[in-house]
Scaffold this active site. Structure first.
Site, PDB file in Angstrom:
ATOM      1  N   SER A   1       0.870  -1.018  -0.067  1.00  0.00           N
ATOM      2  CA  SER A   1      -0.029   0.046   0.200  1.00  0.00           C
ATOM      3  C   SER A   1       0.542   1.531  -0.167  1.00  0.00           C
ATOM      4  O   SER A   1       0.197   2.731  -0.670  1.00  0.00           O
ATOM      5  CB  SER A   1      -0.703  -0.461   1.835  1.00  0.00           C
ATOM      6  OG  SER A   1      -0.297  -0.313   2.484  1.00  0.00           O
TER       7      SER A   1
ATOM      8  N   ASP B   1      -3.328   5.821  11.166  1.00  0.00           N
ATOM      9  CA  ASP B   1      -2.672   5.480  10.387  1.00  0.00           C
ATOM     10  C   ASP B   1      -1.926   6.641  10.548  1.00  0.00           C
ATOM     11  O   ASP B   1      -2.003   7.296   9.741  1.00  0.00           O
ATOM     12  CB  ASP B   1      -3.723   5.993   9.300  1.00  0.00           C
ATOM     13  CG  ASP B   1      -2.900   4.681   8.391  1.00  0.00           C
ATOM     14  OD1 ASP B   1      -1.889   4.584   8.429  1.00  0.00           O
ATOM     15  OD2 ASP B   1      -3.906   4.690   7.509  1.00  0.00           O
TER      16      ASP B   1
ATOM     17  N   HIS C   1       0.378   5.619   6.784  1.00  0.00           N
ATOM     18  CA  HIS C   1       1.083   5.300   4.819  1.00  0.00           C
ATOM     19  C   HIS C   1       0.624   6.864   5.147  1.00  0.00           C
ATOM     20  O   HIS C   1       0.725   7.555   6.202  1.00  0.00           O
ATOM     21  CB  HIS C   1      -0.566   5.552   4.465  1.00  0.00           C
ATOM     22  CG  HIS C   1      -1.102   3.764   4.222  1.00  0.00           C
ATOM     23  ND1 HIS C   1      -1.772   2.597   5.412  1.00  0.00           N
ATOM     24  CD2 HIS C   1      -0.306   2.842   3.579  1.00  0.00           C
ATOM     25  CE1 HIS C   1      -1.066   1.583   5.447  1.00  0.00           C
ATOM     26  NE2 HIS C   1      -0.972   1.524   3.935  1.00  0.00           N
TER      27      HIS C   1
END
Length: 253
Positions: free
Chosen positions: A6, A229, A232
């Site tokens: 990702s 998160d 990312h």
């Protein structure tokens, strides 16, 4: 083609947005077939692809479960041939444990293991990838890059704020040129493997500059507000800088 997890998706999304901004009136299409997403500018005969392949080496389903084969890459590498520019990345999924482990056991050298030290397994997989590149890539036709290891910001001790709630509320980057957490071991392993290769692979080396950007993650606003998160990156954001490095390297190598 971006190949990886990702974090590769992060960079692919960044690049497609940057290209569209450069030619906003150009026709484009976005398709996804299996694990491959393709952003196409038909007027320019350009395709920018992303293959979700977080471990690079092969995973085979057996009667005993999913086997990650650290010395096999034939299945994974089928779609890499004939690509003009390959940008690889792998590390994030090697750290997953418990239910999130993407395999049930490991196979290498004709032996099976329930698990291995993840840095050892990562290096063995990178060596397999490196052998494939050295044996199959023609540098006159294909340029090869490796993104590097994208850092997370989960432990505030590593940037001098031990009581921080991961990356929550961080609004400023680190303003000095060193990172208290020091070099990333996975990045050091990657650099050692790249140094042994006979074919040229350009390391984008995003690790240190990204370590300084504790403010660049979605934090509470990622994962649908269900969890933090700090792995990312927001877009627009840090991956745009990665792509500036890629752009520079494309025209200087």
């Amino acid at each position: 083609m971006f190949v990886g997890d990702s974090l590769s998706l992060n960079q692919w999304q960044s690049l497609t947005c940057m290209l569209h901004r450069a030619v906003p009136a150009a026709r484009y299409s976005l398709t996804r077939i299996g694990y491959i997403s393709t952003f196409t500018f038909p007027d320019y005969n350009v395709r920018v692809l992303f293959e979700r392949n977080p471990l690079l080496v092969d995973i085979k389903r057996t009667s005993k479960g999913r086997a990650i084969k650290l010395d096999s890459i034939k299945k994974s590498a089928k779609v890499w041939k004939g690509i003009d520019v390959l940008i690889f990345n792998s590390w994030h999924w090697w750290t997953h444990t418990g239910r999130e482990t993407p395999w049930d056991f490991i196979q290498v050298g004709g032996k099976s293991y329930r698990d291995l030290n993840r840095f050892v397994a990562y290096k063995l997989a990178l060596n397999t990838w490196a052998k494939w590149i050295d044996s199959n890539v023609n540098p006159k036709k294909t340029k090869v890059f490796f993104q590097g290891v994208s850092p997370d910001h989960i432990n505030g001790y590593f940037w001098g704020q031990p009581h921080a709630n991961q990356c929550a509320g961080q609004t400023q980057p680190l303003l000095h040129h060193s990172y208290r957490g020091g070099p990333h071991l996975a990045q050091q392993l990657l650099e050692k493997v790249l140094s042994t290769m006979s074919k040229p692979v350009h390391l984008l080396n995003v690790t240190t500059l990204s370590q300084l950007r504790k403010d660049g993650h979605p934090s509470f606003y990622g994962h649908g507000h269900s969890s933090m998160d700090c792995s990312h990156w927001c877009l627009a954001g840090v991956p745009d800088t990665w792509n500036q490095l890629l752009y520079a390297a494309l025209f200087t190598n």
